[in-house]
Design a protein around this motif. Structure first.
Motif, PDB file in Angstrom:
ATOM      1  N   SER A 130       6.332 -12.004   0.777  1.00 50.45           N
ATOM      2  CA  SER A 130       5.328 -10.946   0.523  1.00 50.45           C
ATOM      3  C   SER A 130       4.952 -10.862  -0.795  1.00 50.45           C
ATOM      4  N   TRP A 131       5.973 -11.089  -1.732  1.00 49.75           N
ATOM      5  CA  TRP A 131       5.631 -11.261  -3.388  1.00 49.75           C
ATOM      6  C   TRP A 131       4.603 -12.394  -3.513  1.00 49.75           C
ATOM      7  N   ASP A 132       4.659 -13.399  -2.976  1.00 53.56           N
ATOM      8  CA  ASP A 132       3.803 -14.560  -3.134  1.00 53.56           C
ATOM      9  C   ASP A 132       2.402 -14.453  -2.534  1.00 53.56           C
ATOM     10  N   LYS A 133       2.308 -13.623  -1.700  1.00 52.33           N
ATOM     11  CA  LYS A 133       1.114 -13.603  -0.343  1.00 52.33           C
ATOM     12  C   LYS A 133       0.010 -13.425  -1.197  1.00 52.33           C
ATOM     13  N   ARG A 134      -1.189 -14.125  -0.794  1.00 48.59           N
ATOM     14  CA  ARG A 134      -2.598 -13.702  -1.073  1.00 48.59           C
ATOM     15  C   ARG A 134      -3.452 -13.614  -0.003  1.00 48.59           C
ATOM     16  N   ILE A 135      -4.405 -12.628  -0.150  1.00 49.19           N
ATOM     17  CA  ILE A 135      -5.283 -12.433   0.985  1.00 49.19           C
ATOM     18  C   ILE A 135      -6.758 -13.018   0.257  1.00 49.19           C
ATOM     19  N   PRO A 136      -7.479 -13.967   1.190  1.00 49.60           N
ATOM     20  CA  PRO A 136      -8.793 -14.340   0.743  1.00 49.60           C
ATOM     21  C   PRO A 136      -9.824 -13.197   0.508  1.00 49.60           C
TER      22      PRO A 136
ATOM     23  N   GLY B 178     -17.395   5.006  -8.985  1.00 49.94           N
ATOM     24  CA  GLY B 178     -16.734   6.282  -9.505  1.00 49.94           C
ATOM     25  C   GLY B 178     -15.115   6.106  -9.251  1.00 49.94           C
ATOM     26  N   PHE B 179     -14.509   6.968  -9.840  1.00 48.15           N
ATOM     27  CA  PHE B 179     -12.959   7.012  -9.806  1.00 48.15           C
ATOM     28  C   PHE B 179     -12.327   7.177  -8.196  1.00 48.15           C
ATOM     29  N   LEU B 180     -11.330   6.678  -7.973  1.00 48.30           N
ATOM     30  CA  LEU B 180     -10.654   6.923  -6.644  1.00 48.30           C
ATOM     31  C   LEU B 180      -9.501   7.712  -6.832  1.00 48.30           C
ATOM     32  N   GLU B 181      -9.242   8.777  -6.031  1.00 51.19           N
ATOM     33  CA  GLU B 181      -8.134   9.681  -6.439  1.00 51.19           C
ATOM     34  C   GLU B 181      -6.883   8.888  -6.027  1.00 51.19           C
ATOM     35  N   ALA B 182      -5.678   9.396  -6.702  1.00 48.79           N
ATOM     36  CA  ALA B 182      -4.681   8.462  -6.504  1.00 48.79           C
ATOM     37  C   ALA B 182      -4.236   8.562  -5.038  1.00 48.79           C
ATOM     38  N   GLY B 183      -4.261   9.629  -4.619  1.00 47.28           N
ATOM     39  CA  GLY B 183      -3.823   9.700  -3.066  1.00 47.28           C
ATOM     40  C   GLY B 183      -4.719   8.798  -2.101  1.00 47.28           C
ATOM     41  N   TYR B 184      -5.936   8.601  -2.492  1.00 49.45           N
ATOM     42  CA  TYR B 184      -6.641   7.576  -1.763  1.00 49.45           C
ATOM     43  C   TYR B 184      -6.369   5.921  -1.883  1.00 49.45           C
ATOM     44  N   ARG B 185      -5.977   5.769  -3.069  1.00 48.93           N
ATOM     45  CA  ARG B 185      -5.230   4.474  -3.551  1.00 48.93           C
ATOM     46  C   ARG B 185      -4.060   4.416  -2.742  1.00 48.93           C
ATOM     47  N   ARG B 186      -3.282   5.315  -2.547  1.00 50.22           N
ATOM     48  CA  ARG B 186      -1.896   5.246  -1.912  1.00 50.22           C
ATOM     49  C   ARG B 186      -2.403   5.016  -0.451  1.00 50.22           C
ATOM     50  N   PHE B 187      -3.317   5.744   0.078  1.00 47.05           N
ATOM     51  CA  PHE B 187      -3.660   5.560   1.504  1.00 47.05           C
ATOM     52  C   PHE B 187      -4.108   4.055   1.571  1.00 47.05           C
ATOM     53  N   ILE B 188      -4.839   3.219   0.590  1.00 44.50           N
ATOM     54  CA  ILE B 188      -5.327   1.910   0.915  1.00 44.50           C
ATOM     55  C   ILE B 188      -4.156   1.036   0.897  1.00 44.50           C
TER      56      ILE B 188
ATOM     57  N   GLU C 246       0.363  -2.009   6.371  1.00 45.14           N
ATOM     58  CA  GLU C 246       0.171  -1.863   7.762  1.00 45.14           C
ATOM     59  C   GLU C 246      -0.246  -3.375   8.392  1.00 45.14           C
ATOM     60  N   ASP C 247      -1.413  -3.753   7.677  1.00 49.25           N
ATOM     61  CA  ASP C 247      -2.116  -4.755   8.374  1.00 49.25           C
ATOM     62  C   ASP C 247      -1.890  -5.955   7.757  1.00 49.25           C
ATOM     63  N   PHE C 248      -1.203  -6.196   6.611  1.00 44.79           N
ATOM     64  CA  PHE C 248      -1.048  -7.696   5.899  1.00 44.79           C
ATOM     65  C   PHE C 248       0.610  -7.883   5.790  1.00 44.79           C
ATOM     66  N   GLY C 249       1.308  -6.814   6.041  1.00 43.75           N
ATOM     67  CA  GLY C 249       2.783  -6.967   5.865  1.00 43.75           C
ATOM     68  C   GLY C 249       3.279  -6.494   4.346  1.00 43.75           C
ATOM     69  N   PHE C 250       3.716  -7.369   3.601  1.00 41.03           N
ATOM     70  CA  PHE C 250       4.053  -7.108   2.088  1.00 41.03           C
ATOM     71  C   PHE C 250       5.482  -6.424   2.222  1.00 41.03           C
ATOM     72  N   LYS C 251       6.158  -6.814   3.505  1.00 41.54           N
ATOM     73  CA  LYS C 251       7.579  -6.004   3.253  1.00 41.54           C
ATOM     74  C   LYS C 251       8.538  -6.757   2.259  1.00 41.54           C
TER      75      LYS C 251
END
Length: 481
Positions: A390-396, A442-452, A458-463
């Motif tokens: 997960s630490w090494d992972k890249r998404i195109p 524009g600036f994205l709220e911290a809560g929205y960044r946590r949502f992303i 959920e979709d790419f792993g990163f366990k």
């Protein structure tokens, strides 16, 4: 949202500022930061430094490696384990192993320390014996010499604390140890250190006798946790030998201790570290330097195993260690040690504590182990591999933007100051840990960044790996720079 991403080509043609910024980050996708940690590790010959307590071994180590890394204090017994440091002289790299003071008839903890020094003598390519010239050869020095005269590896005798010409005669008296010419040095002031290093290079083989076949460079694992949580016991269990000094007294380990360990068919470099009692700026003396070494060991590692005593409630110290790992950006595995001491009621309490106190690291794998008995230890290697993958992972970039477009179309960013910010472009700026940059209007709220971040997981792993989401706000057209 589709309009935002379809409009990228038009903005590129118009030469909008976002594209100059995107070009600035374009190198990141191709690993523009470089891989500071992933290069091959070339085996180097090893020099063990041995001697009785408080003769200046750690001071001499710092002099040889050219930096203050070994913990030094004006009391005997500060160094207790075999501790490895990288050194360079005359263009040749070698490894220096500092050991605890050697006493032939030591018992208890002192006996364990002596055992470590004896092992170092048998498993290195050359041995450097340090004797306090101002005191002369003691019974312990003679016992060490007797052992080493039977040794097959080269032995170099150092007469330390020769600070001026008046004490040269004291150094000459050490010929009677039968280890050859004593080299008079002052580890504290540097006197004679150059000649000594030349002699070390002449005695050391070009290639190491151990681990020469290990070409790939083992992944680096830091063992972290509060004092007496079982870090050294786990390292000894994994390595199959008494590699670190273990005692019921908290704080036995002072320096980070390196071990090459074969685990599940793969060689890993484990670093056992000092237990962290206080914040670095609150620690004093030996504890202060031990805290710095622990932090340095974490920085040089790729993944950390944080040991927690499952028989006790989670403490502020446990939280502080986990925070240190998160801030360092290293992959993380949490090992709940002493599982053999946990009953049913305590197991229920642990589940509540993990949900409450470790909610911020729900992405880290939690494993129940018992270092003393070996229970559950076999699960560490798969967890470490998952975390490092997960630490090494890249998404195109194309896949990332397609995914982000669908996500934001379903859940757009919250309105800020009457305007809804648009996400124009996204890229993975780097890995180790995975770091994403969103270019926005524009600036994205911290809560929205946590949502992303949550949806990325959920979709790419990163366990097992931290994920960082940063925002780069585009300047308005015509704005002054």
């Amino acid at each position: 949202m589709t309009e935002n991403f379809d409009g990228l080509a038009a903005e590129q043609a118009a030469g909008d500022g976002i594209w100059s910024e995107e070009a600035e980050f374009a190198g990141w996708e191709d690993g523009g930061f470089g891989d500071e940690m992933g290069g091959p590790v070339v085996p180097t010959p090893t020099l063990a430094i041995v001697g009785r307590p408080n003769v200046g071994k750690s001071t001499l180590v710092n002099r040889i490696i050219g930096r203050r890394e070994a913990v030094v204090q004006d009391i005997p017994g500060v160094t207790r384990d075999r501790v490895s440091y990288d050194a360079l002289w005359a263009g040749r790299k070698f490894t220096v192993v500092d050991t605890g003071g050697w006493e032939p008839d030591a018992q208890g903890l002192a006996g364990e320390v002596a055992l470590q020094a004896e092992r170092a003598m048998k498993t290195t390519d050359a041995v450097l014996v340090v004797v306090d010239a101002s005191v002369g050869a003691t019974h312990t020095d003679e016992a060490i010499a007797k052992v080493l005269r039977r040794s097959k590896v080269p032995v170099i005798l150092v007469a330390n604390k020769v600070d001026d010409e008046r004490t040269l005669a004291d150094a000459a008296a050490l010929w009677n140890l039968g280890l050859g010419e004593p080299f008079p040095v002052s580890a504290l002031h540097g006197r004679g250190s150059g000649d000594l290093l030349d002699a070390i290079m002449a005695a050391m083989p070009e290639a190491p006798s151990e681990f020469a076949a290990n070409q790939g460079g083992p992944r680096r694992v830091a063992l972290l946790g509060k004092p007496n949580v079982g870090k050294s016991s786990l390292l000894n269990r994994l390595s199959g030998e008494s590699r670190s000094v273990v005692d019921s007294v908290a704080g036995t380990t002072v320096d980070p201790v390196d071990s090459l360990v074969e685990l599940d068919g793969e060689v890993w470099r484990f670093v056992d570290t000092a237990g962290l009692r206080k914040r670095v700026h609150q620690a004093k003396g030996m504890e202060f330097y031990a805290s710095l070494r622990t932090q340095s060991a974490l920085e040089s590692a790729e993944v950390a195993i944080v040991l927690i005593d499952s028989s006790e409630p989670l403490s502020e110290q446990d939280q502080r260690v986990i925070t240190m790992v998160i801030e360092s950006g290293r992959a993380l595995v949490i090992a709940m040690n002493k599982a053999d001491l946990v009953d049913g009621d305590r197991r229920t309490e642990i589940e509540r504590e993990l949900d409450r106190d470790l909610a911020r690291v729900q992405w880290a794998e939690v494993i129940n182990i018992a270092a003393k008995t070996g229970r559950g230890v076999h699960r560490l290697a798969p967890a470490l591999r998952t975390a490092l993958d997960s630490w090494d992972k890249r998404i195109p970039t194309g896949q990332l933007n397609s995914w982000l477009g669908t996500l934001i179309q379903g859940t757009p960013p919250p309105v800020r100051s009457g305007k809804q910010p648009k996400v124009l472009f996204a890229t993975q700026a780097g890995n180790r840990p995975p770091t994403f940059v969103l270019f926005t209007t524009g600036f994205l709220e911290a809560g929205y960044r946590r949502f992303i971040e949550r949806r990325l997981r959920e979709d790419f792993g990163f366990k097992g790996s931290p994920v960082r989401v940063n925002v780069r706000v585009r300047e308005k057209r015509g704005a002054k720079k």
